[in-house]
Structure formats: C-alpha cells, structure tokens
Design a protein around this motif. Structure first.
Motif, PDB file in Angstrom:
ATOM      1  N   LEU A   1       7.462  59.146  79.371  1.00 25.02           N
ATOM      2  CA  LEU A   1       6.701  59.480  78.172  1.00 25.02           C
ATOM      3  C   LEU A   1       5.510  58.550  78.008  1.00 25.02           C
ATOM      4  O   LEU A   1       4.432  58.978  77.581  1.00 25.02           O
ATOM      5  CB  LEU A   1       7.612  59.411  76.946  1.00 25.02           C
TER       6      LEU A   1
ATOM      7  N   SER B   1      12.547  60.232  67.966  1.00 27.89           N
ATOM      8  CA  SER B   1      11.454  61.180  68.163  1.00 27.89           C
ATOM      9  C   SER B   1      10.896  61.648  66.827  1.00 27.89           C
ATOM     10  O   SER B   1       9.677  61.730  66.635  1.00 27.89           O
ATOM     11  CB  SER B   1      11.946  62.375  68.972  1.00 27.89           C
TER      12      SER B   1
ATOM     13  N   TRP C   1      11.704  57.509  78.494  1.00 24.30           N
ATOM     14  CA  TRP C   1      10.704  56.765  77.742  1.00 24.30           C
ATOM     15  C   TRP C   1       9.596  56.247  78.665  1.00 24.30           C
ATOM     16  O   TRP C   1       8.422  56.206  78.287  1.00 24.30           O
ATOM     17  CB  TRP C   1      11.359  55.597  76.998  1.00 24.30           C
TER      18      TRP C   1
ATOM     19  N   SER D   1       7.103  61.048  65.442  1.00 25.42           N
ATOM     20  CA  SER D   1       6.289  62.266  65.368  1.00 25.42           C
ATOM     21  C   SER D   1       5.855  62.639  63.964  1.00 25.42           C
ATOM     22  O   SER D   1       4.901  63.400  63.801  1.00 25.42           O
ATOM     23  CB  SER D   1       7.066  63.452  65.968  1.00 25.42           C
TER      24      SER D   1
ATOM     25  N   ALA E   1      10.227  68.572  67.450  1.00 22.84           N
ATOM     26  CA  ALA E   1      10.355  67.246  68.049  1.00 22.84           C
ATOM     27  C   ALA E   1      11.459  66.428  67.396  1.00 22.84           C
ATOM     28  O   ALA E   1      11.592  65.234  67.670  1.00 22.84           O
ATOM     29  CB  ALA E   1       9.031  66.492  67.948  1.00 22.84           C
TER      30      ALA E   1
ATOM     31  N   SER F   1      12.385  65.968  75.330  1.00 28.01           N
ATOM     32  CA  SER F   1      13.736  66.053  74.764  1.00 28.01           C
ATOM     33  C   SER F   1      14.610  66.948  75.632  1.00 28.01           C
ATOM     34  O   SER F   1      14.223  68.077  75.957  1.00 28.01           O
ATOM     35  CB  SER F   1      13.676  66.617  73.340  1.00 28.01           C
TER      36      SER F   1
ATOM     37  N   GLN G   1       4.143  66.138  72.548  1.00 23.37           N
ATOM     38  CA  GLN G   1       4.511  65.267  73.652  1.00 23.37           C
ATOM     39  C   GLN G   1       5.984  64.854  73.570  1.00 23.37           C
ATOM     40  O   GLN G   1       6.707  64.894  74.575  1.00 23.37           O
ATOM     41  CB  GLN G   1       3.615  64.026  73.654  1.00 23.37           C
ATOM     42  N   MET G   2       6.412  64.476  72.376  1.00 19.64           N
ATOM     43  CA  MET G   2       7.793  64.025  72.220  1.00 19.64           C
ATOM     44  C   MET G   2       8.791  65.161  72.489  1.00 19.64           C
ATOM     45  O   MET G   2       9.802  64.966  73.159  1.00 19.64           O
ATOM     46  CB  MET G   2       8.003  63.482  70.810  1.00 19.64           C
TER      47      MET G   2
END
Length: 275
Positions: free
Chosen positions: A9, A215, A6, A219, A209, A139, A134-135
C-alpha cells in the motif's frame, strides 16, 4: 491488513501521488499554452480515474478481486462522467472568473503562482480524497452488506449529480430561460444537487474502505474533505457569492435548501439557510 499489504500500500501511495501529479502537470502545460486555466476542472475527474487505474493494477494479488474491480469501476465511471460533462459545459467559454480573481492576487509570476495554488494543490487533494479507493483495493475482506450500502450511496450520488447536471444543461439551452434562475426538478429541492451528489459518491466509496478499523480511520478524511470543499471551499460558497446579485436568486435561496435535498419552502427564514 497484513504487514506485507501495508508495504504494498505504501508503494501504491507513492505511485498514485505521481499519477495525480502527472495529470495535473500535463494539464498545467496545456493551460499555459492556451492561456485558459479553467481546463483544470476537466482534469479533476481524469486524475481520480488515473489514481483508480494505477491502484487497480498495483493491488493485483493483494486485495479481494471483486472489491478491487468494483471500487476502480465506480471511481472511473464517476470521474470520466464528471470530466466529460465539464468539457461539454465549458466549450467555447473564456476563463472562469474564479481563476481570474485568484491569479489577480498573485505577487510575482502569475504562471508559477497558478502552478502552486491551483495545479499542485489539486493534485494533493486528489490523492487525499482518493484514499478510500486505495485502501479498499488492498482489503482482502469479501463484499458484504455494508459494502452494498456503500454502493447504494454511490449510485444515489452519481444519479443525483448526473440528473442535476442534465436538468441544468437543458434549462440553459432554452433561450426562453436566459436570465432566469433554475428552480425546477432537483434544483427545487436543493440549490446544489450536483455538489450533494458528489458528496454522496465519496461517502459511498468510503464505506467500501471500512473493512477494517484502521482502513476506516485513515479513509474518513476523504469524504470529510470532499464535503467541506463542496460546501465551504471552492464549490457552493464561491458559486453563491457569484450568483447573489442575480435577479430572483435571493428569493430562490430563501425557499430552497442550501445542500441537503428538502421540499421547497415558501417561507424559509433566511436566504443563507445552508440546510
């Protein structure tokens, strides 16, 4: 996702916001020099490609490698194809009436009004819509059946969009079709196959995602915003307003679905049917 992921991110969010802003600000400078704001449409797909590239580079060692590569490639292919198509379509044309109408509403300096309401707004939208890209890249979950479904949706959307654009370009290139309404191929099943395809692309990327509930929850705003933009925002709604007075368009709208592909109907009840 772990706490460390996180944190990484969060850094990614800042970097991609800067990347989207950089693309749109560079486009703004070019547009002002050329006095042609329609080129911002070309930058739309490029900005998404920039976000995907930055995310892929920054997420190294954080997310599943196959997922990272798949999401980045899918976004870049979609974005660059769209930008190339718009660049070809707009070559030799003057300003888009949409931007003329928008800037006519400006109170004060038109250039700074364009910067706020077109370029910075689009940079913000690129960042929001790209959240699944992005998410998903952060993962650690391996690819599975749900991801395969997401790629199928993405591929169907890209195909629908690309085929629709190609069919329309061929139709317009034939002088015999001047003044006529395109109602062939995919355009006989939906008035906006390109917009429908765009929507499918982003629902597909959203599914990629969905490796975690967190997530997915963050998203889901992406495909919802993109679909609303395409149907009720600057896409379908404005285009149909522009097309409404053309001969034959009301009849075409009466028999053809507004968004979701459906077989043509000779007795649709309302021209404004947005099925």
């Amino acid at each position: 996702m772990t706490g460390m992921a996180w944190g990484a991110l969060a850094t990614n969010f800042a970097a991609t916001a800067a990347a989207a802003a950089a693309v749109l600000l560079a486009t703004f400078v070019i547009a002002v020099r050329r006095r042609l704001h329609r080129i911002v449409d070309i930058a739309w797909g490029i900005a998404f490609s920039a976000v995907a590239t930055v995310t892929y580079l920054l997420s190294a060692g954080e997310g599943n490698e196959a997922r990272r590569l798949l999401v980045a490639a899918a976004t870049i292919v979609w974005g660059l194809r769209l930008s190339a198509h718009i660049a070809r379509r707009s070559r030799g044309h003057g300003e888009d009436p949409r931007y003329t109408a928008l800037l006519d509403k400006a109170q004060g300096n038109r250039t700074w009004y364009a910067l706020r309401t077109v370029y910075l707004l689009q940079a913000a939208l690129v960042w929001v819509v790209s959240l699944p890209v992005q998410m998903a890249s952060y993962s650690a979950e391996p690819l599975g059946y749900l991801d395969a479904f997401g790629i199928v949706l993405w591929a169907a959307g890209l195909g629908f969009e690309a085929v629709g654009d190609h069919q329309l370009a061929r139709f317009r290139a034939d002088p015999a079709n001047r003044g006529r309404i395109m109602d062939r191929g995919l355009w006989g099943w939906t008035r906006h196959p390109n917009y429908f395809g765009d929507s499918l692309v982003w629902w597909g990327l959203f599914i990629l995602a969905c490796g975690s509930a967190q997530s997915a929850a963050l998203s889901v705003i992406s495909p919802v915003v993109m679909t609303l933009l395409l149907t009720a925002g600057s896409g379908k709604r404005l285009l149909e307003k522009h097309m409404a007075g053309r001969p034959g368009y009301a009849e075409y709208a009466a028999r053809t679905s507004g968004f979701f592909p459906l077989p043509p109907h000779s007795h649709r009840s309302k021209p404004g049917d947005d099925t």
